[in-house]
Design an enzyme around this catalytic site. Structure first.
Site, PDB file in Angstrom:
ATOM      1  N   GLU A 263       0.879  -1.166   0.000  1.00 17.54           N
ATOM      2  CA  GLU A 263       0.000   0.000   0.000  1.00 17.54           C
ATOM      3  C   GLU A 263       0.913   1.213   0.000  1.00 17.54           C
ATOM      4  OE1 GLU A 263      -2.706   2.343   3.125  1.00 17.54           O
ATOM      5  OE2 GLU A 263      -2.998   0.168   3.138  1.00 17.54           O
ATOM      6  N   CYS A 300      -4.468   6.489   5.459  1.00 10.20           N
ATOM      7  CA  CYS A 300      -4.226   6.220   4.050  1.00 10.20           C
ATOM      8  C   CYS A 300      -5.457   6.519   3.208  1.00 10.20           C
ATOM      9  CB  CYS A 300      -3.780   4.783   3.846  1.00 10.20           C
ATOM     10  SG  CYS A 300      -4.709   3.594   4.814  1.00 10.20           S
TER      11      CYS A 300
END
Length: 531
Positions: A263, A300
């Protein structure tokens, strides 16, 4: 620092033992809420320690393949119980090292999420459906996902519990799938990692799994990190962090064919359609500002870019967001490095041509923080430099793009890189339907999770959740880091058995396996247990 303290560094966990590290250096974490150094010293391991964890993990992987899934499940449940027993201590450690609020964030939200993930992974290990067992009785060909091998996990700084390499979602998925874990602790919260490793070690002993099923190093050099990721004894890598570091590790993994699930970067675009702003603009400004500033924007899935229509409604939305940003106290950032990264990103956006909407005051020099920052650029300006205006400002900052019309919004969306999430707000009537239908298909291709009328900040632990997306949001658009059992498939390789005798097959592939499997008898496929 006293001479006595300087002689001691925290041990690393290798093959079930706490050992003094083979050091190439030492570091101390800092409390971001006070900028004071925390009086604990941790080692930077050299390659000797990396070699030791790799060798031990390879041995553990071979042993784990023969251990029933129920034992792995009991470990995950036992570990979750231990975390809950030590909840206060763990939460206080994480609070000291990250500056994240003790309550409700760490103690009441993130810690229960962590134990919930571990228990969900335990259930997935028991159920076995993640392995996608497939049995063709007529041809006597059978396949399933089996363990991929040792998994190295590089955890992030922003979720010291729920995404920790020693307890988070990647860890839970890798263990449930039958793999040993080598965790690279985060230097922002090494004490939290140490405590989690201690609890994991005790749980391993309690249920009888190999001692090297969970190992931990606090820090390694960049060069040793690349060498570790390129070692052929690894089955897979998992990474959550900066785009630069993640891509460098991915390139190494790709060079040797090791699956690498990362990620990396996401600005999570939000589109405000005209009808939505006209109908409920002030409420949407509150919602957007609240989402941007929650946790100092250190998620995120933080909405870092919002597209609004030109005109009075858009101007009022921007003005109100600016007031809300200026009227809120800046939160504490995770580290000095996070602060520097955010300041750099804001500077880059301004140099590209973004105008400052908010003031530059409000920062507190006694802690790591940056003034809440809202920037603005026209749609035309964005399209002239789309790469620069997609700079990720990780923290309490966001960029507003003012679009002239639906066609320009479509052009902006076409220029976007891959993102974890994308959201469209529209009217509760049908006045925005034409615009939605024109924009949603474009955004759908750019994101892993498409939302309507909802900020993306929360990531529910649900089997239906996708926490991934097209590059550079993640390293592979077909997998998720959150959502069990789907997240387990990252750490399983497809094993096929052709004409293998029944007693030699894994339990999931035997004819009288009571768990769910795809079965074909005379060409008719059904799913479920044997009746």
């Amino acid at each position: 620092m006293s001479g006595e303290f300087a002689m001691y560094t925290a041990p690393v966990l290798i093959a079930g033992e706490w050992r003094q590290a083979a050091e190439s250096g030492r570091f101390q974490p800092t409390n971001p809420s006070t900028k004071e150094t925390i009086a604990r010293l941790y080692p930077v391991s050299n390659w000797h320690d990396c070699e030791a964890v790799l060798a031990a993990a390879a041995g553990a992987a071979a042993t784990l393949r023969a251990i029933p899934a129920e034992t792995r499940a009991r470990f995950l449940d036992t570990f979750a119980d231990a975390i809950e027993t030590s909840a206060d201590e763990l939460s206080l450690l994480a609070h000291e090292e990250t500056g994240l609020p003790l309550n409700p964030r760490l103690r009441d939200v993130e810690l229960p999420r962590t134990t919930g993930q571990l228990r969900a992974a335990a259930n997935a290990a028991r159920d076995g459906s993640w392995a996608q067992a497939t049995i063709d009785t007529a041809l006597n060909i059978r396949s399933m996902r089996g363990p991929i091998g040792p998994v190295v996990i590089f955890g992030p700084n922003n979720f010291p519990l729920a995404f920790n390499g020693l307890a988070g979602g990647d860890f839970a998925a890798a263990i449930a799938a039958g793999n040993p874990v080598i965790a690279k602790a985060h230097t922002s919260h090494p004490g939290t990692c140490h405590k989690l490793a201690s609890l994991a070690r005790q749980a391993l002993e309690q249920v009888g799994l190999p001692s090297a099923t969970v190992q931990m190093l606090y820090a390694i050099s960049r060069e040793d990190g690349y060498k570790l990721m390129g070692d052929k004894r690894l089955g897979a890598g998992a990474f959550t962090g900066s785009r630069t570091a993640g891509i460098a590790l991915k390139q190494v993994a790709d060079s040797v064919g090791t699956p690498f699930y990362a990620e990396l970067s996401s600005i999570n675009p939000v589109v405000m359609l005209p009808g939505a702003l006209r109908e409920r603009g002030p409420e949407l400004a509150e919602e957007f500002a609240g989402s941007c500033l929650m946790g100092s924007g250190q998620f995120c899935t933080n909405p870092g870019l919002v597209i609004v229509p030109a005109g009075d409604d858009g101007e009022r939305f921007i003005a109100r967001c600016g007031e809300l940003f200026d009227g809120s106290q800046p939160g504490t950032l995770l580290s000095a490095g996070t602060q520097m990264g955010l300041q750099k990103a804001i500077t880059e956006l301004r140099e590209a041509g973004a105008a400052l909407v908010t003031s530059t005051t409000g920062a507190d020099d006694t802690r790591t923080c940056v003034p809440n920052t809202l920037l603005c650029v026209s749609g035309t300006g964005f399209l002239q430099a789309p790469e620069a205006f997609q700079t990720e400002a990780f923290g309490n900052a966001a960029l507003v793009v003012v679009s002239e019309n639906t066609e320009q919004t479509a052009a902006i969306l076409q220029q976007l890189e891959g993102n974890l999430t994308g959201c469209i707000y529209s009217s509760t009537t049908d006045v925005d339907e034409e615009a939605y239908n024109a924009l949603a298909p474009i955004l759908r291709e750019k994101v892993g999770r498409l939302l309507n009328d909802k900020m993306p900040t929360g990531v529910a632990v649900s089997p239906a959740m996708n926490h991934g997306g097209p590059f550079p949001a993640s390293g592979h658009p077909g997998f998720t880091a959150v959502g069990i059992p789907a997240s387990l498939t990252r750490f399983g390789k497809l094993d096929c058995y052709d004409n293998v005798r029944s007693h030699r097959l894994p339990p999931l592939l035997q004819d009288h396996n009571p768990l769910n499997a795809w079965r074909s008898v005379d060409g008719n496929w059904t799913q479920g247990p044997v009746q």
